[in-house]
Scaffold this active site. Structure first.
Site, short mmCIF file in Angstrom:
data_model
loop_
_atom_site.label_atom_id
_atom_site.label_comp_id
_atom_site.label_asym_id
_atom_site.label_seq_id
_atom_site.Cartn_x
_atom_site.Cartn_y
_atom_site.Cartn_z
N SER A 210 0.43 -7.14 -2.00
CA SER A 210 1.70 -6.84 -1.34
C SER A 210 2.82 -7.52 -2.11
CB SER A 210 1.68 -7.37 0.10
OG SER A 210 2.99 -7.39 0.66
N GLY B 72 -5.43 3.38 3.44
CA GLY B 72 -6.87 3.51 3.26
C GLY B 72 -7.36 4.92 3.52
N GLY C 280 -10.96 -0.20 5.37
CA GLY C 280 -9.78 0.18 6.16
C GLY C 280 -9.44 1.64 6.00
N ALA C 281 -10.46 2.49 5.91
CA ALA C 281 -10.24 3.90 5.58
C ALA C 281 -9.93 4.76 6.78
CB ALA C 281 -11.48 4.44 4.86
N ASN C 282 -9.75 4.18 7.96
CA ASN C 282 -9.49 4.99 9.14
C ASN C 282 -8.01 5.26 9.37
OD1 ASN C 282 -9.88 2.01 9.98
ND2 ASN C 282 -8.54 2.84 11.58
N TYR D 21 0.66 -14.70 5.74
CA TYR D 21 0.42 -13.38 5.15
C TYR D 21 0.66 -13.42 3.65
CZ TYR D 21 0.93 -8.38 4.19
OH TYR D 21 0.79 -7.11 3.68
N GLY E 229 -3.60 4.75 7.62
CA GLY E 229 -2.66 4.29 6.60
C GLY E 229 -3.06 4.60 5.18
#
Length: 305
Positions: free
Chosen positions: A146, A22, A16-18, A171, A20
């Site tokens: 979270s 990440g 998820g490095a693209n 979630y 936020g």
């Protein structure tokens, strides 16, 4: 601002490095000298993030690779590419996730989207990459949970929420599962004599597209969650990523440690040790979830790992 210790010579994989937390984690790890694999579902977005990081750190070593955590075949393909390359992975950062879609969606493998993307995908990725991680001198796996984990319960009777779907509770279950996975990995490392350090973190209330992308999935209007982002104390990804960065890179982060913001309700602030939810401290529950995750994904530790 937290200063990431020197990461020169290390290979770090960030999911998820693209965007936020990440992207922020990838940016600062690369700035500290690590070679960073941006593991993303959409390569074009990964390339955009890479270009943005390179503008700030022209000498950064960055590579974009595709992985869709909602598709176990994609996870296998991604892991196989790194295994074929053979370079030890010093740190795996399990960051990517989806939050509270208003209706029940499923992954490519038929799992409820949040349990599949947030837990089963990262679980399969972690186990598949363990040979490379354990080959590193000081291996580490850092997993993003979270504060919602405090509300979570592992519903073995209906893990996939087929009976009555709740966006928020589904979630919370997936985020509790993240913590249980991190803690069970720590237990297994101790039992098997590995030098692996398994840590976890949560970002408090950090303003990213997590609060809008999931809750608006399938909607034409912004969700209540998306419209209410300004009600509670919140922070930017620059600060929200710091517990994860501490868990992933700091020498003081302990095996089995859990880190988050120190402010009111753990929503904002500087990094401190976070309170582990009661259910996440249940070793039997962690072992049972691990075994069930192996069964569901078909990915298991080798007996002699």
């Amino acid at each position: 601002m937290y200063t990431v210790p020197d990461q020169s010579g290390k290979l770090v994989v960030v999911t998820g490095a693209n965007s936020g937390t990440g992207k922020e984690a990838a940016r600062r790890l690369a700035g500290a000298g690590a070679r960073v694999v941006l593991a993303v579902r959409t390569p074009d977005k990964g390339e955009a993030a890479k270009a943005e990081i390179l503008r700030e750190h022209p000498a950064a070593q960055l590579e974009v690779r595709r992985v869709d955590l909602a598709d176990l075949a994609s996870v296998e393909e991604f892991a196989a590419g790194l295994l074929d390359q053979g370079t030890p992975v010093d740190t795996l950062v399990n960051n990517a996730g989806v939050m509270a879609p208003p209706t029940r969606f499923t992954t490519a493998d038929g799992f409820e989207l949040q349990f599949g993307s947030n837990h089963l995908g990262p679980f399969a990725l972690t186990v598949r990459l363990l040979p490379l991680v354990l080959a590193a001198p000081e291996p580490r796996v850092a997993t993003m949970s979270s504060g919602a984990a405090h509300l979570g319960r592992i519903r073995f009777e209906d893990l996939q929420w087929e009976r009555r779907y709740s966006p928020t509770l589904a979630y919370a279950q997936s985020k509790l599962a993240n913590l249980l996975m991190a803690r069970q990995l720590s237990t297994l490392a101790r039992e098997r004599g590995w030098t692996l350090r398994s840590t976890a973190a949560h970002p408090g209330f950090t303003r990213t597209n997590l609060q809008t992308a999931g809750p608006t999935m399938g909607r034409t209007r912004p969700s209540l969650m998306g419209r209410g982002v300004g009600v509670l104390p919140s922070q930017e990804p620059r600060q929200g990523a710091e517990p994860l960065l501490f868990a992933a890179a700091d020498p003081a982060a302990t095996d089995g440690g859990y880190y988050g913001p120190d402010g009111r309700f753990g929503l904002v602030g500087t990094t401190t040790e976070a309170r582990v939810p009661r259910r996440a401290r249940d070793g039997d529950l962690a072992a049972r979830l691990w075994a069930e995750s192996e069964r569901l994904t078909g990915v298991a530790l080798p007996v002699a790992a």
